[in-house]
Design an enzyme around this catalytic site. Sequence first.
Site, PDB file in Angstrom:
ATOM      1  N   GLY A  28      -2.300   4.411   6.194  1.00  0.00           N
ATOM      2  CA  GLY A  28      -2.911   4.490   4.873  1.00  0.00           C
ATOM      3  C   GLY A  28      -1.925   5.015   3.848  1.00  0.00           C
ATOM      4  CD  GLU A  52       7.721  13.317  10.159  1.00  0.00           C
ATOM      5  OE1 GLU A  52       8.620  14.165  10.238  1.00  0.00           O
ATOM      6  OE2 GLU A  52       6.953  13.053  11.114  1.00  0.00           O
ATOM      7  CB  THR A  86      -0.873  -0.007   1.277  1.00  0.00           C
ATOM      8  OG1 THR A  86      -1.523  -1.266   1.346  1.00  0.00           O
ATOM      9  CG2 THR A  86      -1.891   1.093   1.268  1.00  0.00           C
ATOM     10  CB  VAL A  87       3.459   2.504   2.356  1.00  0.00           C
ATOM     11  CG1 VAL A  87       4.306   3.769   2.467  1.00  0.00           C
ATOM     12  CG2 VAL A  87       2.501   2.405   3.533  1.00  0.00           C
ATOM     13  CB  VAL A 117       6.109   8.499  14.670  1.00  0.00           C
ATOM     14  CG1 VAL A 117       5.220   8.853  15.866  1.00  0.00           C
ATOM     15  CG2 VAL A 117       7.344   7.744  15.118  1.00  0.00           C
ATOM     16  CE  LYS A 164       2.826   3.877  14.729  1.00  0.00           C
ATOM     17  NZ  LYS A 164       1.375   3.783  14.524  1.00  0.00           N
ATOM     18  N   GLY A 211       2.059   8.730  10.364  1.00  0.00           N
ATOM     19  CA  GLY A 211       2.411   9.208   9.017  1.00  0.00           C
ATOM     20  C   GLY A 211       1.879  10.575   8.614  1.00  0.00           C
ATOM     21  N   GLY A 267      -9.840  -3.030   6.815  1.00  0.00           N
ATOM     22  CA  GLY A 267      -8.434  -2.876   6.413  1.00  0.00           C
ATOM     23  C   GLY A 267      -7.670  -1.899   7.291  1.00  0.00           C
ATOM     24  CG  ASP A 323       1.798   0.329  15.413  1.00  0.00           C
ATOM     25  OD1 ASP A 323       2.553   0.118  14.456  1.00  0.00           O
ATOM     26  OD2 ASP A 323       1.108   1.366  15.517  1.00  0.00           O
TER      27      ASP A 323
END
Length: 431
Positions: free
Chosen positions: A305, A131, A15-16, A134, A207, A136, A189, A203
């Site tokens: 996302g 960047e 995705t990214v 953490v 961060k 996004g 998702g 997670d």
Amino acid sequence: MSEKVVKIGLIGFGTVGGGVCGLIEKQEELLKQRSGVTFEVVKVAMRDLSKKRDLELDPEKLTTDWQDVVNHSEVEVVVELIGGTTVAFDVVATALKLGKPVVTGNKALLAERGKEIFALSKQYDAPVYFEAAVAGGIPIIKSLKEAFVSNSLVNLAGIINGTCNYILERMTEAGLSYDAALKEAMELGYAEADPTLDINGWDAGHKAILLGAVGYGFLPSHKEVYVTGIESVKLEDIKLADSLGYSIKLVSVVKPSSEGVIEIRTQPSLIPKSHLLAKVDGVFNAVSLSGDAVGNSFFYGRGAGAGPTATAVVADLVDAALGSKAFLPYDESSYSVAPIEQTETAYFIRLDVKDEPGVMAKITSILGDKGISFSGTHSSVDPNAPDAEMKDVSFITHKAPFGKLQDALLALESLDCITAKPTVYRVESFS
Ligand code: HSE
């Protein structure tokens, strides 16, 4: 403005990765106008070459071997987007040893193996930009590192896992059970395919370590950082907290607890509904911080996302292209992590009890013996019982060290009139 073309290689095209390629293609002109840089993707490594993707790439540029990307003679900057702490470590270490700047969104890698990575970064004079690791869509690393470069960080509290925030909101607003809310988050998702690190708090915990690093210049060990997830948050606690004027959120806190000692912890906490963090719903993230000169600041945005994360990656690519200074730990010996037993907050305690004479006296005597005073009590009655029996009792305590609270909980658990393991949440005051 002088113009330059920077050739990049991508490891990971999910995705990214797709978002990054799409964004630099779509905004080629804007990027050139604003930074003087044009990016050219010269090589991309992905697990499955046959998988159908939205974005078509020249097949000549594709490979399944990350080494083809990192070692490619034309690749100047390496973008690592595969996650994990093993292959990703090899990718990053190899790139740094070749003197190539790295852009990564991998919070687990930096939080768990950051010492090795930053040592290589220093040794080979090759920066690491993160960047995207953490929240996004919130430029929090840049803000701490650049905009607030002149400020000492007084405290920071954040909601930095969108999946947990979504689950807790659905439990609160729609009255869903934890399992039903998690299922929904996965179907939509929001949660990772394996949501373990989302819901066990790590997670966000990873961060928080990176925020501590950038905020105080030292890289805490993940073994010293306290993390609790949302697995055991119950709908009845959310409802009770709500009736008392609080929301339950997965909160990460980073702040000094004494000279040179930094508190870094992540757990579901009660936060007053009047605080801005309580109003952060759905998959959104937020960071509330205070600097000694700037005072209070609040950041809000999407933390996951394709679009938000690609935005962070491309900002880092521009920094890499322009040779901007990246973070390196600078104050390693001046700070340590506060042992969790010494950290102080107020607490919400709920005890399932047998309704019998003297219950309250026994409980308050234990709390009193351990030096824990409380400012409020609440008890629920079982309406179906023949004699309207009390079924649980809750307290909001004054501030106390977590170690003292744990002692009190052990003593409470041993009482015959307590019928289940006590439920405890911190109550954050953000002062
Ligand atoms: N799974 C994460 C979240 C996204 O839900 O916030 C990236 O860390």
